[in-house]
Design a protein around this motif. Sequence first.
Motif, short mmCIF file in Angstrom:
data_model
loop_
_atom_site.label_atom_id
_atom_site.label_comp_id
_atom_site.label_asym_id
_atom_site.label_seq_id
_atom_site.Cartn_x
_atom_site.Cartn_y
_atom_site.Cartn_z
N UNK A 1 108.44 127.79 27.23
CA UNK A 1 109.56 127.88 28.17
C UNK A 1 110.83 127.27 27.56
N UNK A 2 111.94 127.99 27.71
CA UNK A 2 113.19 127.51 27.10
C UNK A 2 113.77 126.37 27.94
N UNK B 1 115.32 127.41 31.20
CA UNK B 1 114.31 127.74 32.22
C UNK B 1 113.80 126.47 32.89
N UNK C 1 116.34 125.15 35.29
CA UNK C 1 116.37 126.00 36.49
C UNK C 1 115.19 125.65 37.42
N UNK C 2 114.01 125.52 36.82
CA UNK C 2 112.82 125.20 37.61
C UNK C 2 112.96 123.84 38.29
N UNK D 1 115.48 124.08 41.23
CA UNK D 1 114.88 124.77 42.39
C UNK D 1 113.85 123.85 43.06
N UNK D 2 113.07 123.17 42.23
CA UNK D 2 112.04 122.25 42.73
C UNK D 2 112.68 121.17 43.61
N UNK E 1 114.01 122.37 47.02
CA UNK E 1 112.99 122.62 48.03
C UNK E 1 112.18 121.37 48.38
N UNK E 2 112.49 120.25 47.71
CA UNK E 2 111.75 119.02 47.98
C UNK E 2 112.28 118.31 49.22
N UNK F 1 113.50 119.50 52.07
CA UNK F 1 113.48 120.20 53.35
C UNK F 1 112.87 119.31 54.42
N UNK G 1 107.02 116.36 56.06
CA UNK G 1 105.58 116.55 56.24
C UNK G 1 104.76 115.32 55.88
N UNK G 2 105.31 114.49 54.98
CA UNK G 2 104.54 113.33 54.51
C UNK G 2 104.62 112.14 55.47
#
Lengths: 274, 352
Positions: free
Chosen positions: A1-2, A5, A8-9, A12-13, A16-17, A19, A72-73
Motif C-alpha cells: 500500500x502506498x 493510500x 487516506x485510510x 477515513x478511519x 468514522x471513529x 460518530x 457505543x462504548x
Amino acid sequence: MKRSDVILVVLVYLLFSFRGVASAGDGYLNLEILDVGQGDSILITTPNGKRVLVDGGDNYESDYEISKRIPFYSCYIDILILTHPHYDHIVGLNRIMQRCKIGTIMFNDVSFDSRDFRLFKELSSNFNIKNMYAGDIFEIDEVNFIFLWPDKKFLQNRIPDLNDMSFVFLVDYGKFEALLTGDATEKVLGRLSFNKINELTDSSLDVLKVPHHGSKYSLHKYFYSGIDPKMCVISVGKDNKFSHPYPGLVEYLNEIGCNVLRTDESGDVLIRVR
Amino acid sequence: MFKILKYYLPLLLIIIVACLRVYFNCMGSVKDACLEKRESIFSDESKFPGKQISKFRERSINISRKYLPSPHSELLIGMVIGADELEKIPAFKEALKTTGTIHVVVVSGFNVSLVASLIMSVLGSKYKMRNLLISQLFTFSYSVMTGFEPPVIRAWIMGGVVSLVKYYGRDINGFTALLFTALVMIIIWPYFLLSVSFQLSFLATLGLIVFGNGIVEGLRKLFKTEAFFIEDLGTTISAQVFVLPIVSYYFGRVSIISFLVNPLVLWTVPIATVIGTFFMFVAGLSSVVAKIMSIVMYPFLNIFTVVVNYFSRFSFSSINFVLGIVPVIIYYFLVILLIFFINKKRRKSEEK
C-alpha cells in the motif's frame, strides 16, 4: 500500500471513529418517534442529555438509532419503558439491554408467556426495576412523566388483550405536552378521562402518539376530539400485513385538525422543544 | 494426442463420474429429493458435533452483541462465522441487497484463505507436509464452525488441492483446480449442482480466475493509479461477469451501484475479519481487551454500514430484472466464446 493510500485510510478511519461522541444534551427536549418498521420505539432526550427510551420495536433498528446518538462504548440509558410485552415493542429493548447499561426499567409483569418476554425479564433482572400505575409521576431533568394507565386494580384481573394493559402517559416539559399511548385500545381510551388530560395540558395537547399503529380498534372519536391534539404521529411499517393505519382513523384525525405524520412516509419523526 | 489424452484423462473420468452421480440422484423421479433443502450434519443441534458448534456460534453472537451495536454486530458475525442474523435488521439487509454487498455477510473462500495464510505465517514453510496437514486441519475446523456451507467447502478443497500439487513441485492453473474441486463436490454431494450458493461461489471464483488479473491491470492503466481500491473494483467486475445473470435469474433484482459500493467498502472487510476473529477469542478472557478491540474495530464496520446505507437510498441503486434460462445460457455461451478468443489472441502474441 502506498503512503497516500495509508493516509487516506487513516483519515477515513478517524472520521468514522467519532460518530455519536457528541451526544450530550443540546438544551432542547428531543422527542424522536423512530422509524423501526411495524412497531414502536420512542427516544426522549432531555435538555441536559438524559435519555428515556419507550419500547424498542420488533427488530434491532432501534439499537442502530441509539448507536448513532450515544457512543457505543459507553451506552447508558437513564430510563427504559416497556409499555406492554408484545413482540413489536420488546425485541429491540432486549437487544439494547444486551450492550447498554440502564438506570431504571419500568414495566408491569403480567401472566403472559413468550420467549421475548422471558428474555426481557431475564435481562432486566440485572437492573433496577419499577412497576408503574395510573397516578404515578416521575421527573427527570425537569421533564415530567405522568402515568394515566393502567390502574393497579385493572392489572389484578385477568387481561384477555395485552394491549389493554399498555402504559398511557403524558410527557410534560414546560408548556409542551405529548401523550404516549403504546397500543392502548378503544376500551382503554374510553376509560381515560380527557378532562384530566385537558387539565394537565391546559387544553392544548401538542403531540399524540396514535395508539396501536393507527389500528381501527384504537379509534375512539369522542376521546380524540376531547383531547384535541395538534400533531398526531403514527408509528407504522411500510406495506405492513395488518393494513395499518386504518384510513378511517387518519381521516378522522385530519378532520379534527390534527397534523398527521407517519413513520412509514416520513421516517424518524423528531420534535424539538426549547 | 496421446500426451493430451494422458493429461486430461483423469479429469475426463471425474467428469463422467460426476455426470453419472447427478443423473442417478437428481434426474427423473428423484429430482425433488435433490432440490430439498438439506442441513449439514454440522447443523444438527441435537447431537455431536452440531450441538457444540451451535453453542460456539451462539456464544460468538452474544459476545458480538455485548460489545457492538446492530447492525455492526450482525455484520461482524456474518464476516467471521457466517451466521446469518440479518432478519433482525431488515432495513440493513435490504440495503445490502440493493448495493450488491450481501456477499460480505457470508463466510466465503476469502475467509478460508485468510485463516490458511494466518496459520502458515505461524508455521513457516508451506513446503512441509506436516505444516500442510496442520493448515488443512485448522481450516477444516474453521469451515465446520462456520456451518460448512458450499462456498467454504469449495475454498477448503481447492486450497488443499493447490497446496498439495505445489508441494509435489507441479503447477496447476486456477481453472483446473476450480473445475476439479467442483466435480469432487458434485460427486460427493450431487445436490450441490442445484444449490444457489454453490453456483454463485463457483461462478464468482471462475470470474476472478479468468478475468481478475486482466481487468485489474486494465483499470490500473485506465485510471493511471495503483490505488488499493482499483483492485477491489477489478475483482468486483470480474466476479460479476459470471454472477450477474444467475443473480438476475434467481432473485429478479440486480444492483446497479455494486460496482461503485464494493470498491468503497471491501477494503474494510479483511481488517474487520482479522480483528473480529481475535476479538471473538479474546472477549471471553478479558472484557477490557475486548472493549478496546471493539473500539478499534468499530470504525471499519461503521464505514461499511454508513456507505452501504447511504448508497441504498437512491432509487436507481437496483433494478428489477429477471433473466430467463435461455438468455442465461446464451450469455454464458458468449462469455465462453469471448474467453476462447482472448486466449487465442494472447497465445498468438506470446508466440510472436
